[in-house]
Scaffold this motif. Sequence first.
Motif, short mmCIF file in Angstrom:
data_model
loop_
_atom_site.label_atom_id
_atom_site.label_comp_id
_atom_site.label_asym_id
_atom_site.label_seq_id
_atom_site.Cartn_x
_atom_site.Cartn_y
_atom_site.Cartn_z
N LEU A 5 0.80 -1.14 0.13
CA LEU A 5 -0.05 0.02 0.20
C LEU A 5 0.73 1.38 0.08
N VAL A 6 2.04 0.92 0.51
CA VAL A 6 3.06 2.25 0.50
C VAL A 6 3.30 2.71 -0.90
N TYR A 7 3.23 1.71 -1.98
CA TYR A 7 3.35 2.20 -3.32
C TYR A 7 2.48 3.04 -3.81
N VAL A 8 1.27 2.52 -3.44
CA VAL A 8 -0.03 3.58 -3.83
C VAL A 8 0.16 4.93 -3.21
N ALA A 9 0.52 4.99 -1.87
CA ALA A 9 0.69 6.18 -1.35
C ALA A 9 1.64 7.06 -1.90
N ILE A 10 2.73 6.41 -2.46
CA ILE A 10 3.83 7.23 -2.89
C ILE A 10 3.60 7.70 -4.31
N SER A 11 2.90 6.89 -5.15
CA SER A 11 2.14 7.42 -6.38
C SER A 11 1.15 8.59 -6.18
N ASN B 48 -7.20 18.03 -1.29
CA ASN B 48 -7.07 17.17 -0.08
C ASN B 48 -6.53 15.93 -0.36
N ILE B 49 -5.29 15.57 0.01
CA ILE B 49 -4.63 14.43 -0.26
C ILE B 49 -5.40 13.10 0.08
N GLY B 50 -6.04 13.40 1.17
CA GLY B 50 -6.77 11.92 1.46
C GLY B 50 -7.93 11.56 0.45
N LYS B 51 -8.67 12.50 -0.11
CA LYS B 51 -9.49 12.35 -1.12
C LYS B 51 -8.81 11.92 -2.56
N LEU B 52 -7.78 12.45 -2.81
CA LEU B 52 -6.81 12.00 -3.92
C LEU B 52 -6.49 10.38 -3.73
N PHE B 53 -6.24 10.20 -2.36
CA PHE B 53 -5.80 8.75 -2.30
C PHE B 53 -7.00 7.85 -2.35
N LEU B 54 -8.02 8.31 -1.96
CA LEU B 54 -9.32 7.42 -2.22
C LEU B 54 -9.57 7.38 -3.52
N PHE B 55 -9.32 8.25 -4.53
CA PHE B 55 -9.48 8.21 -6.04
C PHE B 55 -8.50 7.24 -6.47
N ALA B 56 -7.32 7.02 -6.00
CA ALA B 56 -6.31 6.11 -6.25
C ALA B 56 -6.76 4.49 -5.91
N CYS B 57 -7.15 4.60 -4.49
CA CYS B 57 -7.38 3.25 -4.05
C CYS B 57 -8.78 2.73 -3.88
N TYR B 58 -9.88 3.35 -4.32
CA TYR B 58 -11.25 3.02 -4.14
C TYR B 58 -11.27 1.57 -4.27
N THR C 223 5.13 22.83 -14.57
CA THR C 223 5.37 21.99 -15.60
C THR C 223 6.44 20.76 -15.18
N TYR C 224 7.46 21.19 -14.63
CA TYR C 224 8.29 20.19 -14.20
C TYR C 224 7.60 19.34 -12.93
N LEU C 225 7.09 19.74 -12.23
CA LEU C 225 6.31 18.91 -11.27
C LEU C 225 5.33 17.94 -11.72
N ALA C 226 4.45 18.47 -12.74
CA ALA C 226 3.87 17.49 -13.43
C ALA C 226 4.29 16.62 -14.19
N LEU C 227 5.47 16.73 -14.86
CA LEU C 227 6.06 15.80 -15.59
C LEU C 227 6.64 14.81 -14.40
N THR C 228 7.24 15.50 -13.24
CA THR C 228 7.88 14.51 -12.34
C THR C 228 6.68 13.68 -11.79
N GLY C 229 5.52 14.17 -11.62
CA GLY C 229 4.75 12.93 -11.19
C GLY C 229 4.41 11.84 -12.17
N VAL C 230 4.18 12.20 -13.50
CA VAL C 230 4.16 11.29 -14.49
C VAL C 230 5.39 10.37 -14.43
N LEU C 231 6.28 10.66 -14.52
CA LEU C 231 7.48 9.99 -14.47
C LEU C 231 7.56 9.04 -13.50
N VAL C 232 7.45 9.48 -12.18
CA VAL C 232 7.58 8.54 -11.11
C VAL C 232 6.53 7.59 -11.09
N ASN C 233 5.31 7.81 -11.36
CA ASN C 233 4.36 6.79 -11.54
C ASN C 233 4.59 5.72 -12.60
N ALA C 234 5.30 6.21 -13.53
CA ALA C 234 5.62 5.51 -14.79
C ALA C 234 6.89 4.46 -14.20
#
Length: 517
Positions: free
Chosen positions: A48-54, A152-162, A77-88
């Motif tokens: 579940l830590v991986y889901v949290a990191i993503s 709200n990061i908690g709501k975003l986490f719910l979006f990822a792990c519903y 732009t750099y932050l958005a690109l970093t988010g995509v690359l880390v998840n990939a």
Amino acid sequence: MTITSFYYLLLVFGTVVIYYIVPKAGQWMCLLLASILFYFAAATPYTLVYVAISTIFAYLGTLYLESGKTAQNKRATYLALTGVLVNAFLWLVLKGSSFWIPVISLVGRIFPAMKDTGAISLIAALGMGYYTLQLIGYILDCYWGNCRPQKNIGKLFLFACYFPQMTSGPISRYSQLQDLYEKHAFCYENIAHGAQRILWGFLKKLVIAERAAIIVNEVWSDPGTYQGCYRWLVMLIFPIQMYADFSGAMDIVIGTSELFGIKLPENFNAPFFSRSLREFWQRWHITLGSWAKDYVLYPFLKSGFMVRLSKALKKKFGKKAGRFIATELGMLVLWTVLGLWHGAVKYVVGVNLWYWFVLMLSELCADRLKKLTSFFKINVRCIGWRMVQCFRIYIIFAVGSVFFRADSLAQGLEFFQGLPGVFAKGASGLSVFCVSFQEWTEGMGLAQKDIVIFLVAFALVLAADVLHEKAGSARAWVDRRALPLRWALWTALIFIVVIYGKYGMEYSSANFIYQAF
């Protein structure tokens, strides 16, 4: 815990009760807690830590994409690109190991001083392929201005792990799951329709898919022994198993979500009624195809490189041919990405490139086919021709499904070598096969009544798909019937699942086919 288990139903029941008791402002937190409990029961807890990191990187990647901030802001732009690359990158390391481990192993053999990492075993997060695409899509949608970032990061986490969609999807867009955070009052219709949809999914999975799996697994467990008719049988049955398994999972998932008043996107639309391969992929795994088009195909075709290449191709080969080559290059990229997402070379080459090749060939031959049907005066609107088209697409899909089921690309290719013996004398002969079929299936624990149950249940599914095609919704058609008939239909379905479903003390429900992704 699988979504066909008693414990899953118990979790759903308890969550529904609490969901409608707690203050409406806290309903999303109830879903988040249920999602964490489900994850701990269904997967290796620490993953579940991986889901949290993503989620954290998706949150940080969209933090500065607010109103007033534009996509031209370099920091955003750099932050958005970093988010995509880390998840990939996380997906590549944990789910795409079949691509990079052989390379590192080869390097280790060439340079013995380097440690061979071929035996590395990594545990990926449950549903990693699904939530990774969701979070990447979310980041890109925020970057392109299609949706506002979730603060709200908690709501975003719910979006990822519903929890309903963690097992097999569907792949939802952030804009499609706003119901997660809405306040929902108790509604009998949602409860009734959700329970009905779950029951329908149980029928597909426990009555149809698990019976088909017995035959399919038997042949694939020792393909060298089974030649000719046996391989043809398995090749034709496995698509039915896939459909009943995957669409059954979707019914359970969508039905579960409907209990909370939350609507998930549909993932299937009567795919076996498709008359072209393009139409088939608009009806099968709809959310994956839609995601790939919006986040891979269209951005690729609109890129500066492809715009320049398309102009050069049109100038050299003509407008029509140049457009065709550019489009097919984009489709090649799309199908390759889909194969990579499935996580093995056999999917890239044997499954996805096969479908890309047939699609390309069908585009090339479309005009010639129209001329042939006109020359032979074939009524393309008659039911007979439509059935021929549907059967043709079924066979094309079945061929690609062989590699989906095989353990490797080589095993898939070897499987086809045993097909030509369908009418040969001996063990693979048609007459011998028909005589021994009953004895063979009974040896696997499938009595004659099991075959009848399988056929009747699948006929029910096809009938529901016909109603869906004609009436827009099989469930809506049932809702319009008289109350006694409605209750008779649903009661009969309950008895079929309870009596003929494959489950119990001696039965261990197999994981859903698409749970592996």
